[in-house]
Design a protein around this motif. Sequence first.
Motif, PDB file in Angstrom:
ATOM      1  N   ILE A  91      -0.294   2.679   2.280  1.00 11.85           N
ATOM      2  CA  ILE A  91       1.103   2.030   2.399  1.00 11.85           C
ATOM      3  C   ILE A  91       0.773   0.814   1.432  1.00 11.85           C
ATOM      4  CG2 ILE A  91       2.537   0.528   3.875  1.00 11.85           C
ATOM      5  CD1 ILE A  91       1.718   2.268   6.195  1.00 11.85           C
ATOM      6  N   ALA A  92       1.658   1.146   0.156  1.00 15.37           N
ATOM      7  CA  ALA A  92       1.714  -0.040  -0.873  1.00 15.37           C
ATOM      8  C   ALA A  92       2.799  -1.230  -0.493  1.00 15.37           C
ATOM      9  CB  ALA A  92       2.009   0.752  -2.121  1.00 15.37           C
ATOM     10  N   GLU A  93       3.733  -0.994   0.203  1.00 12.51           N
ATOM     11  CA  GLU A  93       4.624  -1.812   0.470  1.00 12.51           C
ATOM     12  C   GLU A  93       5.430  -1.695   1.881  1.00 12.51           C
ATOM     13  OE1 GLU A  93       7.681  -2.953  -2.648  1.00 12.51           O
ATOM     14  OE2 GLU A  93       6.636  -1.583  -3.957  1.00 12.51           O
ATOM     15  N   ILE A  94       5.486  -2.863   2.456  1.00 15.06           N
ATOM     16  CA  ILE A  94       6.379  -2.823   3.664  1.00 15.06           C
ATOM     17  C   ILE A  94       7.578  -3.357   3.439  1.00 15.06           C
ATOM     18  CG2 ILE A  94       6.403  -3.643   6.014  1.00 15.06           C
ATOM     19  CD1 ILE A  94       3.243  -3.348   6.046  1.00 15.06           C
ATOM     20  N   LEU A  95       8.627  -2.825   3.585  1.00 20.45           N
ATOM     21  CA  LEU A  95       9.978  -3.286   3.161  1.00 20.45           C
ATOM     22  C   LEU A  95      10.870  -3.934   4.467  1.00 20.45           C
ATOM     23  CD1 LEU A  95      10.873  -0.606   0.737  1.00 20.45           C
ATOM     24  CD2 LEU A  95       9.908  -2.705   0.356  1.00 20.45           C
TER      25      LEU A  95
END
Length: 145
Positions: free
Chosen positions: A58-62
Amino acid sequence: MARRYLLLLLLTAVSLGLSAQSSTASPVGRWRTLDDQTGEVKSVVEIYAQGDKYFGRIAEILTAQRDAVCDKCPGKQQGSPIKGLVIIKNLARDGTGWSGGTILDPQKGAEYRLSAWFDSDPDVLYIRGKHWTGLYRTQKWSRDH
């Protein structure tokens, strides 16, 4: 006659180009995931190759839960930040798609057998997590450009 031959040649070239593109498409890249309930983009997963296997983190949590930790994750991952968490492990090429790996659902802390494939669009990756009971869930991930 020459016009028909040229048209046939052009159609063959286009067909070969499309099939070459689909057979060489790779899951490597950044993919936007959707929330199953709301349909909104919730994260970006980065899939990368390591040897002949594929992994994804998981690179980003939006969403508003950017600092969330994986309270329900098994083993060493329990309590780890969800951002950076490796959720896809050991996915391998299998014909026109990929299988044999696992995917972790951080919200449930459950791991599922994983398969992935492209249909006709190399910017849409189908991800299927399958439970040992035979139940499964399929998601469509979109390439993050």
